[in-house]
Structures are given as structure tokens and as C-alpha cells.
Design a protein around this motif. Sequence first.
Motif, PDB file in Angstrom:
ATOM      1  N   MET A   1       9.536  10.243   9.600  1.00 61.80           N
ATOM      2  CA  MET A   1       9.235   9.045  10.128  1.00 61.80           C
ATOM      3  C   MET A   1       9.996   9.207  11.714  1.00 61.80           C
ATOM      4  N   ASN A   2       9.468   8.651  12.472  1.00 60.35           N
ATOM      5  CA  ASN A   2       9.464   8.556  13.707  1.00 60.35           C
ATOM      6  C   ASN A   2      10.599   7.485  14.176  1.00 60.35           C
ATOM      7  N   LEU A   3      11.225   7.727  15.332  1.00 59.20           N
ATOM      8  CA  LEU A   3      12.216   6.711  15.717  1.00 59.20           C
ATOM      9  C   LEU A   3      11.787   5.291  16.114  1.00 59.20           C
ATOM     10  N   ILE A   4      10.494   5.408  16.819  1.00 61.92           N
ATOM     11  CA  ILE A   4       9.916   4.083  17.140  1.00 61.92           C
ATOM     12  C   ILE A   4       9.554   3.282  16.059  1.00 61.92           C
ATOM     13  N   ASP A   5       9.045   4.094  14.822  1.00 58.67           N
ATOM     14  CA  ASP A   5       8.751   3.323  13.721  1.00 58.67           C
ATOM     15  C   ASP A   5      10.100   2.650  13.061  1.00 58.67           C
ATOM     16  N   PHE A   6      11.174   3.170  13.181  1.00 58.93           N
ATOM     17  CA  PHE A   6      12.238   2.533  12.828  1.00 58.93           C
ATOM     18  C   PHE A   6      12.928   1.492  13.598  1.00 58.93           C
ATOM     19  N   ILE A   7      12.689   1.584  14.963  1.00 62.12           N
ATOM     20  CA  ILE A   7      13.365   0.375  15.966  1.00 62.12           C
ATOM     21  C   ILE A   7      12.225  -0.622  16.186  1.00 62.12           C
ATOM     22  N   ALA A   8      11.185  -0.509  15.944  1.00 58.44           N
ATOM     23  CA  ALA A   8       9.916  -1.488  16.381  1.00 58.44           C
ATOM     24  C   ALA A   8      10.049  -2.821  15.649  1.00 58.44           C
ATOM     25  N   PRO A   9      10.344  -2.742  14.224  1.00 53.33           N
ATOM     26  CA  PRO A   9      10.690  -4.227  13.700  1.00 53.33           C
ATOM     27  C   PRO A   9      11.722  -4.866  14.361  1.00 53.33           C
ATOM     28  N   PHE A  10      12.761  -3.861  14.298  1.00 52.95           N
ATOM     29  CA  PHE A  10      13.844  -4.705  15.137  1.00 52.95           C
ATOM     30  C   PHE A  10      13.706  -5.255  16.429  1.00 52.95           C
ATOM     31  N   LEU A  11      13.135  -4.433  17.229  1.00 51.05           N
ATOM     32  CA  LEU A  11      12.503  -5.180  18.723  1.00 51.05           C
ATOM     33  C   LEU A  11      11.750  -6.196  18.484  1.00 51.05           C
ATOM     34  N   PHE A  12      10.759  -6.175  17.563  1.00 49.26           N
ATOM     35  CA  PHE A  12       9.835  -7.508  17.429  1.00 49.26           C
ATOM     36  C   PHE A  12      10.846  -8.543  17.040  1.00 49.26           C
ATOM     37  N   GLY A  13      11.844  -8.375  16.194  1.00 46.53           N
ATOM     38  CA  GLY A  13      12.711  -9.346  15.722  1.00 46.53           C
ATOM     39  C   GLY A  13      13.427 -10.161  16.820  1.00 46.53           C
ATOM     40  N   VAL A  14      13.868  -9.119  17.701  1.00 43.53           N
ATOM     41  CA  VAL A  14      14.663  -9.577  18.850  1.00 43.53           C
ATOM     42  C   VAL A  14      13.720 -10.244  19.809  1.00 43.53           C
ATOM     43  N   PHE A  15      12.505  -9.940  20.143  1.00 44.31           N
ATOM     44  CA  PHE A  15      11.558 -10.654  20.870  1.00 44.31           C
ATOM     45  C   PHE A  15      11.186 -11.961  20.496  1.00 44.31           C
ATOM     46  N   ALA A  16      11.108 -12.042  18.944  1.00 45.27           N
ATOM     47  CA  ALA A  16      10.770 -13.261  18.252  1.00 45.27           C
ATOM     48  C   ALA A  16      11.756 -14.224  18.457  1.00 45.27           C
ATOM     49  N   LEU A  17      13.128 -13.956  18.491  1.00 41.43           N
ATOM     50  CA  LEU A  17      14.442 -14.445  18.598  1.00 41.43           C
ATOM     51  C   LEU A  17      14.361 -15.278  20.154  1.00 41.43           C
ATOM     52  N   ILE A  18      13.936 -14.073  21.007  1.00 43.38           N
ATOM     53  CA  ILE A  18      14.200 -14.671  22.485  1.00 43.38           C
ATOM     54  C   ILE A  18      13.070 -15.533  22.650  1.00 43.38           C
ATOM     55  N   VAL A  19      11.904 -15.455  22.160  1.00 46.15           N
ATOM     56  CA  VAL A  19      10.811 -16.508  22.032  1.00 46.15           C
ATOM     57  C   VAL A  19      11.241 -17.803  21.476  1.00 46.15           C
ATOM     58  N   LEU A  20      11.775 -17.907  20.507  1.00 47.36           N
ATOM     59  CA  LEU A  20      12.387 -19.011  19.831  1.00 47.36           C
ATOM     60  C   LEU A  20      13.356 -19.726  20.608  1.00 47.36           C
ATOM     61  N   GLY A  21      14.077 -18.920  21.162  1.00 43.88           N
ATOM     62  CA  GLY A  21      15.256 -19.428  21.857  1.00 43.88           C
ATOM     63  C   GLY A  21      14.747 -20.280  23.268  1.00 43.88           C
ATOM     64  N   MET A  22      13.600 -19.574  23.740  1.00 42.03           N
ATOM     65  CA  MET A  22      13.057 -20.185  25.153  1.00 42.03           C
ATOM     66  C   MET A  22      12.293 -21.577  24.609  1.00 42.03           C
ATOM     67  N   VAL A  23      11.524 -21.520  23.383  1.00 43.24           N
ATOM     68  CA  VAL A  23      10.889 -22.642  23.074  1.00 43.24           C
ATOM     69  C   VAL A  23      11.878 -23.650  22.755  1.00 43.24           C
ATOM     70  N   ILE A  24      13.001 -23.530  22.066  1.00 40.16           N
ATOM     71  CA  ILE A  24      14.038 -24.401  21.957  1.00 40.16           C
ATOM     72  C   ILE A  24      14.681 -25.218  23.044  1.00 40.16           C
ATOM     73  N   PHE A  25      14.627 -24.076  24.096  1.00 39.89           N
ATOM     74  CA  PHE A  25      15.210 -24.564  25.569  1.00 39.89           C
ATOM     75  C   PHE A  25      14.405 -25.562  26.164  1.00 39.89           C
ATOM     76  N   ILE A  26      13.146 -25.212  26.254  1.00 38.36           N
ATOM     77  CA  ILE A  26      12.276 -25.936  26.777  1.00 38.36           C
ATOM     78  C   ILE A  26      12.012 -27.200  26.055  1.00 38.36           C
ATOM     79  N   MET A  27      11.871 -27.289  24.646  1.00 38.61           N
ATOM     80  CA  MET A  27      11.865 -28.588  24.048  1.00 38.61           C
ATOM     81  C   MET A  27      13.124 -29.580  24.445  1.00 38.61           C
ATOM     82  N   LYS A  28      14.121 -29.006  24.410  1.00 43.57           N
ATOM     83  CA  LYS A  28      15.562 -29.763  24.895  1.00 43.57           C
ATOM     84  C   LYS A  28      15.484 -29.998  26.377  1.00 43.57           C
ATOM     85  N   LEU A  29      14.589 -29.413  27.252  1.00 46.81           N
ATOM     86  CA  LEU A  29      14.477 -29.681  28.588  1.00 46.81           C
ATOM     87  C   LEU A  29      13.585 -30.873  28.608  1.00 46.81           C
ATOM     88  N   ILE A  30      12.736 -30.922  28.037  1.00 46.84           N
ATOM     89  CA  ILE A  30      11.562 -31.979  27.989  1.00 46.84           C
ATOM     90  C   ILE A  30      12.391 -33.178  27.573  1.00 46.84           C
TER      91      ILE A  30
END
Length: 96
Positions: A1-30
Amino acid sequence: MNLIDFIAPFLFGVFALIVLGMVIFIMKLIESIDKQATQIKSIYGLIDQTKAETEAALDSFAPTREKVHSHNTRLDSIEFELKGMREKMSAVNPKK
């Protein structure tokens, strides 16, 4: 198994959390902007109400102002007549 295959789901989860945080921030700002807009509208409403009350109060003093002006005019007229009488009296009775 490749290292990127192992880290990719983790990075996708971090990216999803960042996007979710930005959406929550924008909603609170509105939401905050909407609250401020409501407060500003109520302040403008109070300003308009106060302006109307002030204009009504000033208009209620208009008759009084006219009476004062009328009395001042009469006083000026009486003072003018008294001045004329004084001049006539001083002409008739010169001081010794």
C-alpha cells in the motif's frame, strides 16, 4: 500500500472539516449582519418618530410665537408713541 493511499482519507476529512468550519463561520456572519440590519432599521424608526414628535412640538408653539411677535410689535409701537410724547413734553417744558 502506498503512503498517499493511507493519508488521502485523512486529508479529505481535514479538508471537509475546514470547509464545514468555513460554512458555519459564514452562516454566523450572515446571522450577525441580519441582526445588525434589524437594529439599524429600528434605530432609523426611532429617529423618524423623534423627528415627527419634535416637528409636532415645534408646530404647537407656533401660535405662542405669533402672540409673542404680536406683543413685541405692540410694545415697539407704544415705545415709539412714548418717545414722541416725551419729545413733545420736553419741547413744551424746557428744562431750566
